[in-house]
Design a protein around this motif. Structure first.
Motif, PDB file in Angstrom:
ATOM      1  N   TRP A  33     -29.643 -17.531 -20.814  1.00  0.00           N
ATOM      2  CA  TRP A  33     -28.549 -18.262 -20.169  1.00  0.00           C
ATOM      3  C   TRP A  33     -27.201 -17.566 -20.355  1.00  0.00           C
ATOM      4  O   TRP A  33     -26.440 -17.392 -19.409  1.00  0.00           O
ATOM      5  CB  TRP A  33     -28.499 -19.687 -20.736  1.00  0.00           C
ATOM      6  CG  TRP A  33     -27.295 -20.487 -20.323  1.00  0.00           C
ATOM      7  CD1 TRP A  33     -26.232 -20.845 -21.107  1.00  0.00           C
ATOM      8  CD2 TRP A  33     -27.027 -21.020 -19.019  1.00  0.00           C
ATOM      9  NE1 TRP A  33     -25.318 -21.569 -20.382  1.00  0.00           N
ATOM     10  CE2 TRP A  33     -25.785 -21.695 -19.087  1.00  0.00           C
ATOM     11  CE3 TRP A  33     -27.709 -20.993 -17.801  1.00  0.00           C
ATOM     12  CZ2 TRP A  33     -25.207 -22.330 -17.989  1.00  0.00           C
ATOM     13  CZ3 TRP A  33     -27.125 -21.637 -16.707  1.00  0.00           C
ATOM     14  CH2 TRP A  33     -25.895 -22.280 -16.800  1.00  0.00           C
ATOM     15  N   GLU A  34     -26.906 -17.145 -21.575  1.00  0.00           N
ATOM     16  CA  GLU A  34     -25.593 -16.539 -21.840  1.00  0.00           C
ATOM     17  C   GLU A  34     -25.383 -15.262 -21.024  1.00  0.00           C
ATOM     18  O   GLU A  34     -24.256 -14.894 -20.700  1.00  0.00           O
ATOM     19  CB  GLU A  34     -25.396 -16.244 -23.331  1.00  0.00           C
ATOM     20  CG  GLU A  34     -26.436 -15.281 -23.879  1.00  0.00           C
ATOM     21  CD  GLU A  34     -26.187 -14.874 -25.334  1.00  0.00           C
ATOM     22  OE1 GLU A  34     -25.366 -15.517 -25.990  1.00  0.00           O
ATOM     23  OE2 GLU A  34     -26.840 -13.895 -25.777  1.00  0.00           O
TER      24      GLU A  34
ATOM     25  N   VAL B 166     -24.217 -16.296 -17.549  1.00  0.00           N
ATOM     26  CA  VAL B 166     -22.772 -16.571 -17.645  1.00  0.00           C
ATOM     27  C   VAL B 166     -22.008 -15.246 -17.656  1.00  0.00           C
ATOM     28  O   VAL B 166     -21.058 -15.040 -16.900  1.00  0.00           O
ATOM     29  CB  VAL B 166     -22.460 -17.389 -18.925  1.00  0.00           C
ATOM     30  CG1 VAL B 166     -20.957 -17.538 -19.116  1.00  0.00           C
ATOM     31  CG2 VAL B 166     -23.160 -18.746 -18.878  1.00  0.00           C
TER      32      VAL B 166
ATOM     33  N   GLN C  40     -22.927 -24.130  -8.448  1.00  0.00           N
ATOM     34  CA  GLN C  40     -23.002 -24.110  -9.903  1.00  0.00           C
ATOM     35  C   GLN C  40     -23.900 -22.945 -10.299  1.00  0.00           C
ATOM     36  O   GLN C  40     -24.752 -22.519  -9.506  1.00  0.00           O
ATOM     37  CB  GLN C  40     -23.622 -25.413 -10.430  1.00  0.00           C
ATOM     38  CG  GLN C  40     -22.916 -26.678  -9.998  1.00  0.00           C
ATOM     39  CD  GLN C  40     -21.570 -26.840 -10.675  1.00  0.00           C
ATOM     40  OE1 GLN C  40     -21.379 -26.391 -11.815  1.00  0.00           O
ATOM     41  NE2 GLN C  40     -20.613 -27.453  -9.979  1.00  0.00           N
TER      42      GLN C  40
ATOM     43  N   LYS D  14     -26.431 -22.960 -12.155  1.00  0.00           N
ATOM     44  CA  LYS D  14     -27.866 -23.314 -12.093  1.00  0.00           C
ATOM     45  C   LYS D  14     -28.454 -23.167 -10.680  1.00  0.00           C
ATOM     46  O   LYS D  14     -29.629 -22.899 -10.512  1.00  0.00           O
ATOM     47  CB  LYS D  14     -28.138 -24.699 -12.667  1.00  0.00           C
ATOM     48  CG  LYS D  14     -27.454 -25.858 -11.965  1.00  0.00           C
ATOM     49  CD  LYS D  14     -27.871 -27.176 -12.622  1.00  0.00           C
ATOM     50  CE  LYS D  14     -27.011 -28.357 -12.188  1.00  0.00           C
ATOM     51  NZ  LYS D  14     -26.726 -28.522 -10.762  1.00  0.00           N
TER      52      LYS D  14
ATOM     53  N   HIS E  69     -17.187 -12.719 -21.256  1.00  0.00           N
ATOM     54  CA  HIS E  69     -16.250 -13.606 -21.954  1.00  0.00           C
ATOM     55  C   HIS E  69     -14.889 -12.922 -22.105  1.00  0.00           C
ATOM     56  O   HIS E  69     -13.841 -13.526 -21.867  1.00  0.00           O
ATOM     57  CB  HIS E  69     -16.798 -13.980 -23.330  1.00  0.00           C
ATOM     58  CG  HIS E  69     -17.922 -14.976 -23.278  1.00  0.00           C
ATOM     59  ND1 HIS E  69     -18.336 -15.703 -24.365  1.00  0.00           N
ATOM     60  CD2 HIS E  69     -18.727 -15.362 -22.258  1.00  0.00           C
ATOM     61  CE1 HIS E  69     -19.352 -16.492 -24.027  1.00  0.00           C
ATOM     62  NE2 HIS E  69     -19.606 -16.296 -22.748  1.00  0.00           N
TER      63      HIS E  69
ATOM     64  N   SER F 210     -13.085 -12.627 -18.815  1.00  0.00           N
ATOM     65  CA  SER F 210     -12.687 -13.950 -18.328  1.00  0.00           C
ATOM     66  C   SER F 210     -11.333 -14.321 -18.930  1.00  0.00           C
ATOM     67  O   SER F 210     -10.402 -14.731 -18.234  1.00  0.00           O
ATOM     68  CB  SER F 210     -13.765 -14.972 -18.707  1.00  0.00           C
ATOM     69  OG  SER F 210     -13.405 -16.256 -18.244  1.00  0.00           O
TER      70      SER F 210
ATOM     71  N   GLN G 256     -14.280 -21.774 -15.786  1.00  0.00           N
ATOM     72  CA  GLN G 256     -14.854 -22.829 -16.638  1.00  0.00           C
ATOM     73  C   GLN G 256     -16.104 -23.437 -16.002  1.00  0.00           C
ATOM     74  O   GLN G 256     -17.070 -23.756 -16.681  1.00  0.00           O
ATOM     75  CB  GLN G 256     -13.803 -23.903 -16.908  1.00  0.00           C
ATOM     76  CG  GLN G 256     -12.729 -23.409 -17.871  1.00  0.00           C
ATOM     77  CD  GLN G 256     -11.659 -24.454 -18.120  1.00  0.00           C
ATOM     78  OE1 GLN G 256     -10.877 -24.793 -17.241  1.00  0.00           O
ATOM     79  NE2 GLN G 256     -11.638 -24.978 -19.327  1.00  0.00           N
ATOM     80  N   GLN G 257     -16.038 -23.568 -14.681  1.00  0.00           N
ATOM     81  CA  GLN G 257     -17.200 -24.093 -13.936  1.00  0.00           C
ATOM     82  C   GLN G 257     -18.438 -23.228 -14.190  1.00  0.00           C
ATOM     83  O   GLN G 257     -19.550 -23.735 -14.210  1.00  0.00           O
ATOM     84  CB  GLN G 257     -16.832 -24.098 -12.454  1.00  0.00           C
ATOM     85  CG  GLN G 257     -17.851 -24.694 -11.506  1.00  0.00           C
ATOM     86  CD  GLN G 257     -17.307 -24.690 -10.063  1.00  0.00           C
ATOM     87  OE1 GLN G 257     -16.111 -24.910  -9.838  1.00  0.00           O
ATOM     88  NE2 GLN G 257     -18.158 -24.418  -9.088  1.00  0.00           N
ATOM     89  N   TYR G 258     -18.204 -21.933 -14.405  1.00  0.00           N
ATOM     90  CA  TYR G 258     -19.317 -21.011 -14.690  1.00  0.00           C
ATOM     91  C   TYR G 258     -19.458 -20.756 -16.204  1.00  0.00           C
ATOM     92  O   TYR G 258     -20.010 -19.752 -16.618  1.00  0.00           O
ATOM     93  CB  TYR G 258     -19.156 -19.712 -13.884  1.00  0.00           C
ATOM     94  CG  TYR G 258     -19.553 -19.930 -12.431  1.00  0.00           C
ATOM     95  CD1 TYR G 258     -20.836 -19.637 -11.988  1.00  0.00           C
ATOM     96  CD2 TYR G 258     -18.662 -20.508 -11.542  1.00  0.00           C
ATOM     97  CE1 TYR G 258     -21.219 -19.888 -10.678  1.00  0.00           C
ATOM     98  CE2 TYR G 258     -19.037 -20.764 -10.224  1.00  0.00           C
ATOM     99  CZ  TYR G 258     -20.320 -20.455  -9.794  1.00  0.00           C
ATOM    100  OH  TYR G 258     -20.711 -20.722  -8.504  1.00  0.00           O
ATOM    101  N   HIS G 259     -18.904 -21.714 -16.978  1.00  0.00           N
ATOM    102  CA  HIS G 259     -19.103 -21.739 -18.435  1.00  0.00           C
ATOM    103  C   HIS G 259     -18.457 -20.561 -19.158  1.00  0.00           C
ATOM    104  O   HIS G 259     -18.910 -20.176 -20.241  1.00  0.00           O
ATOM    105  CB  HIS G 259     -20.609 -21.808 -18.754  1.00  0.00           C
ATOM    106  CG  HIS G 259     -21.310 -22.877 -17.977  1.00  0.00           C
ATOM    107  ND1 HIS G 259     -21.282 -24.202 -18.346  1.00  0.00           N
ATOM    108  CD2 HIS G 259     -21.995 -22.830 -16.797  1.00  0.00           C
ATOM    109  CE1 HIS G 259     -21.946 -24.929 -17.441  1.00  0.00           C
ATOM    110  NE2 HIS G 259     -22.383 -24.113 -16.487  1.00  0.00           N
ATOM    111  N   LEU G 260     -17.432 -20.008 -18.552  1.00  0.00           N
ATOM    112  CA  LEU G 260     -16.735 -18.883 -19.186  1.00  0.00           C
ATOM    113  C   LEU G 260     -15.490 -19.376 -19.926  1.00  0.00           C
ATOM    114  O   LEU G 260     -14.832 -20.318 -19.478  1.00  0.00           O
ATOM    115  CB  LEU G 260     -16.344 -17.855 -18.113  1.00  0.00           C
ATOM    116  CG  LEU G 260     -17.521 -17.030 -17.572  1.00  0.00           C
ATOM    117  CD1 LEU G 260     -17.237 -16.497 -16.180  1.00  0.00           C
ATOM    118  CD2 LEU G 260     -17.845 -15.881 -18.533  1.00  0.00           C
TER     119      LEU G 260
END
Lengths: 325, 325
Positions: A147-148, A151, A176, A178, A235, A238, A267-271
């Motif tokens: 998962w990471e 991201v 998203q 996912k 990260h 970002s 943030q929506q993409y978890h960054l």
């Protein structure tokens, strides 16, 4: 081209291939390497250093690699960067092809011919620019991608949208992460769009005299903190992109609402969009960035989402700006 | 171009120059380096290794070298090879110029853009091909050149004569090494002739697809014994040239009288024409030569003095030939 790694034997004579991969990819996909001479390097950015290249050279000698040998890098950005570099300098240059196995390598690292290694904490300080003979997209590797790393890869996708493509930006806002994991054609289409964006820039300006500099959006501050804090590349950039957007407000009049949109999408993409770091130390690392030119830094800023520009910021001013972030 | 090293400031902005030289040259000509950022590496072929490049990289970082920095290699072939290589890969390529200080570097090593390092005993196994921005001939350095380095350099001069220029061969037969040491214009004319021979070959075939291979005359066996026995490069290729001539008799019908002439000329210039070495070991090293191509070696042979040709000799046959030398 799309395909499965087993097609490599059709592209290059099997006897002449030496594969370079990392321990993670090799562990998860060992069957794909059966019958190939394979050099396995340890996984992780911390091994993207000369010591790993030294070890690759010793193994190339042991395999009696010669100028007819074809190197194939199978892995993420670290593997394609280091395999491309080793191939560029062994016997003054062997042919190389890539099978990128991560979103980041597929959309960015494997495309465009930049290769290289870090020198201590300085990112990509040593390397060359040299195009691969082919890039093979085998999406089956993504089935084991953590998962990471999804991201991580989407940070470069969002970067491409920020500097070049408002439509891609809008499109990413509507989805998203996912969705891309579950919908193969949505993913393939997005990867393809990103390869096109990057390839077009590289075709125009392979040796980074102008347009190609735009791809460094978020990378100047990003690189300055990435190795120091052992961040994932995605990260780090970002955080670097948000900082560059804030600086763009001051210098290029980017509307604050657009910085907001960028932060929201990341943030929506978890960054991550911010972190605590030693600003003085970051500035010291940043001084060695390849985009420095004498007394100034060629910094990539946004006029608006989809439209980037390069501004030479004097180092003294840049130090103040970073302190004030 | 001819000139004195003090002219460098006219060619390149002084502030942007970083000189790479070795301890011998620096010790003998320290005044010439006054006011320049200078990186001094230890002298000798045994330091033409990655560890020295690593140290150069650290010092470039300390000097805050960036893409506007101009690297200038001042020294013999080891210095120009390693400075050219460091410049080729630091920040993916800085500009480089050379001030060759030996006959060997002036007539051969600094010309043609090949750079690189050895990997253990394997000569020039790692490197790139990349042309310098300029080569400055400052003959004042030759005043401190030791006798053995005059001998060393003339091996490549004789090589050029053997592969391309019967007039040069005749001319060399009529002179002695001491003539060139005492007669500046005779020397300058000879160096110039050699630069022309090499440059014309490189211009035709920069990336060694054909013609450029001829420059490897004497180098295949030469390289196989050079590092193992810590020979001067000129000594190693002198022995290699005689061996290649003997092989040329068998395969290309070179008259034995011409092998005789070559041996005599090499001895006239104080070069060795034979030595005892472990042939099996030499063959093992030779297997990793860059001129190997799969099951054969592209070996440079002579049809006659002044006319070289490349023949692919199967490795099995080559092993027998070397055993029988």
């Amino acid at each position: 081209m799309d395909g499965t790694m087993s097609a490599i034997g059709d592209i290059v004579h099997r006897d002449k291939i030496i594969i370079i991969t990392d321990a993670d990819v090799y562990g998860l996909h060992q069957d794909k390497f059966a019958g190939y001479s394979t050099i396995v390097i340890p996984a992780g950015e911390q091994y993207k250093q000369q010591a790993t290249v030294d070890s690759i050279m010793q193994q190339l000698i042991r395999y009696e690699a010669d100028r007819k040998t074809f190197i194939i890098g199978v892995g993420g950005g670290v593997v394609t960067d280091i395999a491309g570099y080793a191939a560029a300098v062994y016997m003054r240059g062997l042919s190389v092809g890539f099978v990128p196995t991560t979103i980041l390598a597929q959309t960015d690292a494997a495309v465009g011919g930049k290769n290289g290694i870090d020198v201590g904490i300085y990112k990509n300080l040593v390397g060359t620019i040299r195009q691969p003979e082919f890039i093979l997209y085998d999406y089956s590797f993504l089935q084991t991608l953590p998962w990471e790393q999804w991201v991580n890869g989407f940070a470069e996708v969002i970067k491409h949208a920020c500097i070049k493509d408002t439509h891609l930006f809008d499109f990413l806002e509507k989805h998203q992460l996912k969705d891309f994991r579950s919908n193969k054609s949505l993913l393939a289409e997005t990867i393809e769009r990103n390869v096109v964006i990057k390839s077009e820039i590289v075709e125009q300006d392979e040796f980074e005299q102008g347009e190609r500099k735009l791809l460094n959006f978020g990378h100047t501050l990003g690189h300055a903190i990435e190795n120091e804090y052992q961040l994932l590349h995605g990260h780090a950039i970002s955080i670097g992109m948000v900082a560059a957007a804030v600086i763009s407000e001051k210098i290029k009049g980017l509307p604050a609402s657009q910085t907001e949109r960028i932060s929201r999408l990341l943030q929506q993409y978890h960054l991550p969009i911010a972190m605590e770091y030693n600003k003085q130390q970051a500035f010291e690392v940043l001084k060695m960035d390849k985009k420095r030119s004498g007394q100034g830094m060629n910094f990539v800023l946004l006029e608006e989402i989809g439209k980037a520009t390069v501004t030479n910021i004097p180092m003294i001013q840049l130090e103040q700006i970073i302190q004030a972030l």
